[in-house]
Design an enzyme around this catalytic site. Structure first.
Site, mmCIF file in Angstrom:
data_model
loop_
_atom_site.group_PDB
_atom_site.id
_atom_site.type_symbol
_atom_site.label_atom_id
_atom_site.label_comp_id
_atom_site.label_asym_id
_atom_site.label_seq_id
_atom_site.Cartn_x
_atom_site.Cartn_y
_atom_site.Cartn_z
ATOM 1 N N LYS A 147 13.444 -12.777 1.128
ATOM 2 C CA LYS A 147 11.986 -12.792 0.972
ATOM 3 C C LYS A 147 11.337 -11.563 1.617
ATOM 4 C CE LYS A 147 11.165 -17.807 0.561
ATOM 5 N NZ LYS A 147 12.491 -18.409 0.757
ATOM 6 N N SER A 153 8.414 -19.843 4.616
ATOM 7 C CA SER A 153 9.538 -19.656 3.702
ATOM 8 C C SER A 153 9.246 -20.358 2.374
ATOM 9 C CB SER A 153 10.849 -20.175 4.310
ATOM 10 O OG SER A 153 11.963 -19.570 3.677
ATOM 11 N N SER A 158 17.187 -16.930 2.548
ATOM 12 C CA SER A 158 15.747 -16.643 2.491
ATOM 13 C C SER A 158 15.336 -15.332 3.149
ATOM 14 C CB SER A 158 14.956 -17.792 3.129
ATOM 15 O OG SER A 158 14.812 -18.854 2.217
#
Length: 521
Positions: A188, A355, A185
Site C-alpha cells: 500500500k 490498511s 499490505s
C-alpha cells in the site's frame, strides 16, 4: 545521560546560535526530557495508567518525531494541513479510524465546491531544511544491531531487510534487500506513492448525477469513491431533487453508470470479507453491518444497492424515479449535482492507518486512469510500475499484482520500500508527505496501536512509524524511525514463510526497536 539524550545533545551542539536553532533546540530538549521520564516511570504503571499516560504524552512525542522528519526532509507546506496537525496533537479514541468528510461537498446546482482544509501557516525559520544532524549509522554498526534479530526463527524461511538514510537517500544496510518477496499490505506504500504522484494530494473522487434527455432519466454516475457515506448520498439526492425541480425535469427511470472501472470486479482471492467487489459505485465500501473498517460482510452487487437506496432518497424529496437500471451516461448528459470525497492526501492517510483494502484498490485504478492505462488489474499494475520508475525507484523485478497486498502474486524488495519512504520525505516531493503522516504510530494508532507495549519494544513507542503487512505465512513492517542520535532512517523488513503471526510481529517490532535504540556505529 541516556543514548537518545546524548544524541539530541550532539544535534544541539551542531545547531549554531541562530533563532531558528534556539526554537528547535527548545522543542528537542522538551521531547528528550519527556522521553526519559516515560522510560523511568513506564514499568511501574498499571495498564490503565499506561494508556492515559500515552494519550497525554502523544503530542510531545509526535512533535519531537515530526521535527526530526522536517529537519531531514524540508518544507511541509504542501503536504501538512491544519487538520492533520490537530489529529496529531489529540489522539482520537478510535485510533484514526474515523474520517469526517464534508457534509455536502462538491459542485451542486451552481454552488461552489466545499473548500479543502487550509494549509498550515508557513513557518520558514522552523520548516526550512536543516543540515543532517548527528552521524549516520554505519553498515557495520547496523549489522551488529540487527544480526540477532534477523536470525530469529519467528521470521521464517526468507527475510529481506534494508535501512536507508532519509537525509541523503543512501542505502546504509541490506540483507537480502534486493530479493523480491511477498509484501502483503506494505505494498500500500507503493499504491499511495503512485496515486499521489499521478493525481496530486488535492485530487478528489467525485460521484455525480446527470440528466439523460434522450431517455428522460436521472443517472447516478460512480466515480470510484469507496468512502461515499449515507449522509453524502442523502445530500446528493436532495441537491439532485432541487435541480430537477428548478429545471422542471420529470424522470421516468433512474440509471446508474459504473463504466469508470473496467475488467473483472472480483479480486483474484475471490469473495472475501476483507474486500468488496471492485465497483466504482458503492456505499461505505459496500459493508452491510454498519462497520467502518476491517473485515465485514459485503453487498454482492454494490452499485445496484446504492442505486436502490438513492431512489428511496429521491422519493423522500418528492421525486419518483421509477425502476433502477444499469446504463451509461451519454455525452450530452446534463450535470445535475455532485458530491466529492476528502482530498487524496486524507484518503491516503486513511488507507495506510487503517490498511483499507477497498480504498487501496480504488486508488490503484485511479492511478491507472491518470496515466492512460485501463482501470483494471493489468492497468493498475502497469501504472504503478511506470510511476515508481519515473521517481527513480529500484522497481527491478517488482510485481504489483494488486493495490491492496491481498494477492500473493505481488513481489517487492525491502530496498524498494525503504527507498520509497526516503523519497517521500525528500524536499523535492512535498506531494508525498501523506505517505509519512498516514503510517500508523507504534503503540498509538491504526494497525500498530496494540503493539510496542512489551519491555523489549516500549522504548520505540511513538518513535517508530510504519506500515504493517500480514498474510498467512507473510509478515512485514516498513516505515521510519528516529535513532538514538536523532537521525531519521527508513527501513523495511519482509518475512516470508512465517509460522506464527504473533511471534513474527514481535520479532519485527524488536528489529525496529533496535534501530530506535542505537547510533549503530
Amino acid at each position: 545521560m541516556c543514548a537518545r539524550e546524548r544524541g539530541w545533545s550532539k544535534v544541539r551542539g551542531a545547531a549554531g546560535d541562530g533563532s531558528t536553532n534556539t526554537f528547535r533546540d527548545t522543542v528537542r530538549r522538551a521531547g528528550a526530557r519527556w522521553s526519559g521520564h516515560v522510560r523511568q516511570r513506564w514499568r511501574t504503571l498499571p495498564p490503565q495508567r499506561r494508556t492515559l499516560g500515552l494519550t497525554a504524552g502523544s503530542a510531545a512525542v509526535g512533535l519531537a518525531v515530526s521535527l526530526g522528519v522536517v529537519a531531514a526532509a524540508g518544507p511541509w507546506d504542501h503536504g501538512q494541513r491544519t487538520a492533520e496537525r490537530s489529529r496529531a496533537a489529540a489522539l482520537e479514541a478510535d485510533s484514526g479510524g474515523s474520517h469526517t468528510d464534508d457534509a455536502r461537498p462538491g459542485p451542486v446546482a451552481g454552488r461552489e465546491p466545499a473548500e479543502a482544509p487550509k494549509p498550515a501557516p508557513s513557518a520558514p525559520p522552523v520548516l526550512r531544511p536543516a543540515d543532517a544532524s548527528g552521524e549516520a549509522p554505519t553498515r557495520g554498526g547496523l549489522a551488529e544491531a540487527l544480526r540477532a534479530g534477523l536470525k530469529d526463527e519467528a521470521l521464517g524461511r526468507t527475510v529481506g531487510a534494508a535501512v536507508v538514510d532519509v537525509a541523503t537517500g543512501r542505502v546504509l544496510y541490506e540483507s537480502g534487500g534486493d530479493k523480491p518477496l511477498v509484501p502483503a499490505s506494505t505494498i500500500k506504500l507503493a499504491t499511495a506513492t503512485a496515486a499521489l504522484t499521478a493525481l496530486g494530494p488535492e485530487h478528489r473522487l467525485e460521484t455525480r448525477t446527470v440528466w439523460d434527455p434522450g431517455s428522460r432519466r436521472v443517472l447516478l454516475v460512480g466515480g470510484g469513491d469507496p468512502t461515499l457515506t449515507e449522509d453524502r448520498l442523502a445530500a446528493l439526492a436532495e441537491d439532485t431533487a432541487e435541480a430537477l425541480r428548478e429545471q422542471e425535469l420529470h424522470p421516468k427511470t433512474l440509471g446508474y453508470d459504473i463504466s469508470r472501472f473496467t475488467g473483472e470486479p472480483r479480486h483474484p482471492i475471490g469473495v472475501n470479507p476483507n474486500l468488496a467487489p471492485l465497483s466504482p459505485l458503492m456505499l461505505n465500501a459496500a459493508r452491510t453491518d454498519g462497520s467502518r473498517r476491517g473485515p465485514a460482510p459485503r453487498e454482492a452487487d454494490p452499485a445496484a444497492a446504492v442505486a436502490d437506496r438513492f431512489a428511496e432518497l429521491l422519493d423522500e424529496h418528492g421525486v419518483f424515479a421509477g425502476r433502477t437500471e444499469r446504463a451509461r451516461a451519454p455525452k450530452d448528459a446534463r450535470r445535475l449535482a455532485a458530491t466529492r470525497s476528502a482530498p487524496l492526501a486524507g484518503l491516503v492517510e486513511r488507507m495506510l492507518t487503517d490498511s483499507d483494502n477497498d480504498l487501496a484498490e480504488a486508488l490503484a485504478r485511479h492511478t491507472a486512469l491518470a496515466t492512460g492505462e485501463p482501470a483494471d488489474f493489468d492497468g493498475a499494475r502497469a501504472a504503478a510500475r511506470k510511476v515508481l520508475r519515473g521517481l527513480g525507484l529500484p522497481v527491478g523485478h517488482a510485481r504489483f499484482a494488486d493495490g491492496s497486498g491481498l494477492s500473493r502474486d505481488s513481489r517487492v524488495s525491502a530496498t524498494l520500500l525503504a527507498s520509497l519512504l526516503a523519497t517521500a520525505a525528500h524536499a523535492d516531493h512535498p506531494e508525498l508527505r501523506p505517505v509519512l503522516t498516514g503510517m500508523p504510530v507504534a503503540g498509538f494508532t491504526g494497525t500498530l496501536g496494540g503493539r510496542y507495549g512489551t519491555e523489549a519494544t516500549e522504548d520505540a513507542a511513538g518513535v517508530v512509524r510504519a506500515k504493517t503487512g500480514t498474510l498467512t505465512g507473510v509478515n512485514a513492517l516498513a516505515g521510519t524511525v528516529v535513532d538514538a542520535d536523532g537521525r531519521l532512517l527508513a527501513f523495511a523488513f519482509l518475512a516470508n514463510g512465517t509460522e506464527s503471526r504473533g511471534a513474527a510481529h514481535a520479532a519485527l517490532d524488536r528489529l525496529a526497536t533496535a534501530l530506535a535504540e542505537c547510533g549503530c556505529r
